[in-house]
Design a protein around this motif. Structure first.
Motif, mmCIF file in Angstrom:
data_model
loop_
_atom_site.group_PDB
_atom_site.id
_atom_site.type_symbol
_atom_site.label_atom_id
_atom_site.label_comp_id
_atom_site.label_asym_id
_atom_site.label_seq_id
_atom_site.Cartn_x
_atom_site.Cartn_y
_atom_site.Cartn_z
ATOM 1 N N ASN A 91 30.759 46.923 31.484
ATOM 2 C CA ASN A 91 31.042 45.485 31.324
ATOM 3 C C ASN A 91 31.428 44.786 32.622
ATOM 4 N N ARG A 92 31.568 45.562 33.722
ATOM 5 C CA ARG A 92 31.871 45.039 35.067
ATOM 6 C C ARG A 92 33.283 44.467 35.184
ATOM 7 N N ASN A 93 34.142 44.706 34.197
ATOM 8 C CA ASN A 93 35.540 44.315 34.330
ATOM 9 C C ASN A 93 36.242 45.251 35.301
ATOM 10 N N GLU B 200 33.709 39.893 44.329
ATOM 11 C CA GLU B 200 32.595 38.969 44.092
ATOM 12 C C GLU B 200 31.278 39.586 44.536
ATOM 13 N N LYS C 86 29.885 41.895 42.131
ATOM 14 C CA LYS C 86 29.631 41.272 40.828
ATOM 15 C C LYS C 86 30.550 41.838 39.750
ATOM 16 N N LEU C 87 31.838 41.939 40.114
ATOM 17 C CA LEU C 87 32.852 42.415 39.185
ATOM 18 C C LEU C 87 33.675 41.250 38.665
ATOM 19 N N ASN C 88 34.285 41.472 37.508
ATOM 20 C CA ASN C 88 35.154 40.477 36.898
ATOM 21 C C ASN C 88 36.582 41.008 36.888
ATOM 22 N N VAL D 171 40.319 41.477 36.097
ATOM 23 C CA VAL D 171 41.111 41.017 34.952
ATOM 24 C C VAL D 171 42.616 41.170 35.185
ATOM 25 N N LEU E 150 42.244 34.823 42.236
ATOM 26 C CA LEU E 150 41.399 35.282 41.125
ATOM 27 C C LEU E 150 41.865 34.773 39.763
ATOM 28 N N ILE F 189 44.458 35.792 37.924
ATOM 29 C CA ILE F 189 44.718 36.936 37.056
ATOM 30 C C ILE F 189 46.203 37.291 37.128
ATOM 31 N N GLN G 251 40.617 45.999 29.272
ATOM 32 C CA GLN G 251 39.223 45.611 29.052
ATOM 33 C C GLN G 251 38.251 46.461 29.875
#
Length: 218
Positions: free
Chosen positions: A24-26, A44, A47-49, A51, A73, A75, A121
């Motif tokens: 899910n790239r979290n 970035e 391409k990660l998110n 959390v 970010l 977070i 996540q």
């Protein structure tokens, strides 16, 4: 399975890690002691998110960039255990002691507790292990499914965390390692706050610093 990347930050070359789920790239960023902007740009680029930010303890070389990175970010900062409040609340003085640039005092969004399971996540839970000794509120983060342990400055390859900083305690450190970390499977990979990676099994057999600390703690 969780993946991770390691970045040496601060003049102490502290191991900051971006830990992420490839599905899910979290991601979470553990112990960002410095280089907030660079870490944000790296997430970035990958391409990660992101959390959350995880802190193992309150020393500046591990937590110094947490506030800036959290703002960049948007977070939350998670950890350490509340015993390290005095370190984070005195962050502005740590730079003087360690020879690092000054950082504002802060508190995390979430203090963690021993045995707590965090849902970050990442498609697997993360267990908090309170490991006082290096600092009173130090913790490790255990990814059981992936067999990974973020050990901060509790356990290193062939060594252990210092206990001569304010409120460090050799006996507590020995107990944290032998009565908590050494109960984990030998195959667990230990991702330390400084130096190379190791395993629980290897440190059980070949850690001369721990043997010396056990002697001191008697």
């Amino acid at each position: 399975m969780i993946k991770y990347l390691t970045y040496g930050v601060s003049p102490f070359q502290q191991n900051c890690r971006i830990v992420f789920c490839p599905d899910n790239r979290n991601a979470v960023i553990a112990d960002p002691g410095d280089s907030a902007r660079e870490l944000a740009l790296e997430a970035e680029k990958l391409k990660l998110n992101p959390v959350a930010i995880l802190l193992t303890h309150g020393h500046q070389d591990h937590a110094g960039a947490a506030q800036d990175l959290a703002r960049l970010l948007n977070i939350k900062i998670i950890g350490p255990e509340h015993g390290d409040a005095f370190l984070l609340e005195g962050m502005s003085y740590q730079g003087q002691m360690l020879g690092l640039p000054p950082v504002d005092n802060f508190a995390p969004d979430i203090w963690v507790t021993d045995g707590q399971e965090l849902d970050l996540q990442l498609n697997e839970p993360v267990k908090v292990i309170h490991t006082p000794g290096h600092t009173p509120g130090g913790v490790c983060y255990y990814f059981e499914k992936s067999g990974l342990l973020l050990s901060g400055d509790t356990l290193f390859a062939g060594s252990v965390g210092r206990t001569d900083f304010p409120r460090g305690n050799a006996r507590d450190l020995v107990q944290s390692i032998t009565e908590k970390l050494f109960l984990l499977p030998d195959s667990v990979k230990v991702l330390s706050g400084h130096g190379p990676e190791t395993t629980i099994g290897n440190e059980k057999k070949h850690n001369p610093s721990l043997a010396y600390m056990m002697h001191l703690a008697k």
